[in-house]
Design a protein around this motif. Structure first.
Motif, PDB file in Angstrom:
ATOM      1  N   UNK A  87       0.813  -1.219   0.000  1.00  0.00           N
ATOM      2  CA  UNK A  87       0.000   0.000   0.000  1.00  0.00           C
ATOM      3  C   UNK A  87       0.845   1.267   0.000  1.00  0.00           C
ATOM      4  N   UNK A  88       2.140   1.138  -0.221  1.00  0.00           N
ATOM      5  CA  UNK A  88       3.021   2.300  -0.227  1.00  0.00           C
ATOM      6  C   UNK A  88       2.621   3.262  -1.337  1.00  0.00           C
ATOM      7  N   UNK A  89       2.624   4.551  -1.000  1.00  0.00           N
ATOM      8  CA  UNK A  89       2.248   5.588  -1.960  1.00  0.00           C
ATOM      9  C   UNK A  89       0.778   5.950  -1.912  1.00  0.00           C
ATOM     10  N   UNK A  90      -0.003   5.273  -1.081  1.00  0.00           N
ATOM     11  CA  UNK A  90      -1.420   5.590  -0.935  1.00  0.00           C
ATOM     12  C   UNK A  90      -1.648   6.258   0.422  1.00  0.00           C
ATOM     13  N   UNK A  91      -2.796   6.904   0.557  1.00  0.00           N
ATOM     14  CA  UNK A  91      -3.124   7.521   1.843  1.00  0.00           C
ATOM     15  C   UNK A  91      -3.206   6.482   2.949  1.00  0.00           C
ATOM     16  N   UNK A  92      -3.831   5.350   2.648  1.00  0.00           N
ATOM     17  CA  UNK A  92      -3.971   4.291   3.640  1.00  0.00           C
ATOM     18  C   UNK A  92      -2.607   3.736   4.034  1.00  0.00           C
ATOM     19  N   UNK A  93      -1.738   3.567   3.064  1.00  0.00           N
ATOM     20  CA  UNK A  93      -0.400   3.071   3.339  1.00  0.00           C
ATOM     21  C   UNK A  93       0.410   4.051   4.169  1.00  0.00           C
ATOM     22  N   UNK A  94       0.263   5.325   3.879  1.00  0.00           N
ATOM     23  CA  UNK A  94       0.965   6.356   4.639  1.00  0.00           C
ATOM     24  C   UNK A  94       0.454   6.412   6.075  1.00  0.00           C
ATOM     25  N   UNK A  95      -0.851   6.313   6.223  1.00  0.00           N
ATOM     26  CA  UNK A  95      -1.444   6.306   7.568  1.00  0.00           C
ATOM     27  C   UNK A  95      -0.963   5.086   8.366  1.00  0.00           C
ATOM     28  N   UNK A  96      -0.938   3.922   7.729  1.00  0.00           N
ATOM     29  CA  UNK A  96      -0.482   2.703   8.406  1.00  0.00           C
ATOM     30  C   UNK A  96       0.991   2.804   8.785  1.00  0.00           C
ATOM     31  N   UNK A  97       1.809   3.371   7.908  1.00  0.00           N
ATOM     32  CA  UNK A  97       3.238   3.508   8.201  1.00  0.00           C
ATOM     33  C   UNK A  97       3.466   4.422   9.394  1.00  0.00           C
ATOM     34  N   UNK A  98       2.768   5.551   9.425  1.00  0.00           N
ATOM     35  CA  UNK A  98       2.918   6.484  10.548  1.00  0.00           C
ATOM     36  C   UNK A  98       2.428   5.842  11.842  1.00  0.00           C
ATOM     37  N   UNK A  99       1.300   5.155  11.771  1.00  0.00           N
ATOM     38  CA  UNK A  99       0.740   4.523  12.968  1.00  0.00           C
ATOM     39  C   UNK A  99       1.675   3.446  13.514  1.00  0.00           C
ATOM     40  N   UNK A 100       2.191   2.589  12.652  1.00  0.00           N
ATOM     41  CA  UNK A 100       3.080   1.519  13.115  1.00  0.00           C
ATOM     42  C   UNK A 100       4.422   2.055  13.614  1.00  0.00           C
ATOM     43  N   UNK A 101       4.928   3.097  12.973  1.00  0.00           N
ATOM     44  CA  UNK A 101       6.244   3.615  13.350  1.00  0.00           C
ATOM     45  C   UNK A 101       6.213   4.481  14.605  1.00  0.00           C
ATOM     46  N   UNK A 102       5.092   5.160  14.844  1.00  0.00           N
ATOM     47  CA  UNK A 102       5.045   6.095  15.968  1.00  0.00           C
ATOM     48  C   UNK A 102       4.044   5.711  17.047  1.00  0.00           C
ATOM     49  N   UNK A 103       3.078   4.865  16.710  1.00  0.00           N
ATOM     50  CA  UNK A 103       2.017   4.539  17.656  1.00  0.00           C
ATOM     51  C   UNK A 103       0.909   5.573  17.654  1.00  0.00           C
ATOM     52  N   UNK A 104       1.031   6.575  16.816  1.00  0.00           N
ATOM     53  CA  UNK A 104       0.054   7.655  16.731  1.00  0.00           C
ATOM     54  C   UNK A 104      -1.153   7.189  15.919  1.00  0.00           C
ATOM     55  N   UNK A 105      -2.329   7.167  16.545  1.00  0.00           N
ATOM     56  CA  UNK A 105      -3.526   6.708  15.842  1.00  0.00           C
ATOM     57  C   UNK A 105      -4.380   7.867  15.341  1.00  0.00           C
TER      58      UNK A 105
END
Length: 153
Positions: A87-105
């Motif tokens: 999902x890289x390059x999509x909004x959903x993929x970006x949201x998932x990457x930020x959430x997994x890397x930072x814990x920010x939901x």
């Protein structure tokens, strides 16, 4: 390898000469003992590639292997590495990457209606993760896309 399996590999003359009190019998015992540690490790070799069962020092290697090392070296990142790649390059993929890397939901990503290929990324006000999120978005967004950071209302 068990003694009987090792013995089966020996020439027939040696197999006939084996006796429980002989030297060859003792050597087979030693050989069996030498194989035990290697066989024990091989029986759990899949643990080396599992993000939650591997030794901690192997997690950064696995993160690089599944191409999430730019996000961090967490076990959750490695476990979700293939989904993030898909999902890289999509909004959903970006949201998932930020959430997994930072814990920010609490993160909002929207595409600008008046500016094509521009994202507006909003996180909670006063968050100490602003620069970390900015770095992740910069690395994970499509190359031709611009973005700006903002605060959630």
């Amino acid at each position: 390898m068990r003694r009987d399996a090792i013995a089966a590999l020996l020439p027939a003359a040696y197999q006939r000469a084996m006796h429980p009190t002989g030297v060859l019998w003792a050597l087979l015992d030693v050989m069996e003992g030498l194989h035990e540690s290697g066989e024990a490790r091989l029986s759990t070799v899949e643990d080396l590639f599992h993000p939650y069962r591997c030794p901690p020092q192997l997690v950064p290697f696995l993160a690089r292997w599944v191409a999430v090392d730019h996000l961090g070296h967490g076990r959750d990142l490695v476990a979700h590495g293939t989904a993030l790649a898909q999902s890289r390059g999509t909004r959903e993929g970006l949201r998932a990457a930020v959430t997994l890397a930072t814990g920010l939901t609490a993160i909002e990503i929207e595409e600008s209606a008046d500016r094509p290929f521009h994202l507006i990324v909003r996180i909670p006000a006063g968050s100490d993760l602003l620069e970390r999120v900015r770095h992740i978005v910069e690395l994970d967004k499509p190359a031709a896309t611009t973005f700006e950071m903002g605060e959630l209302p």
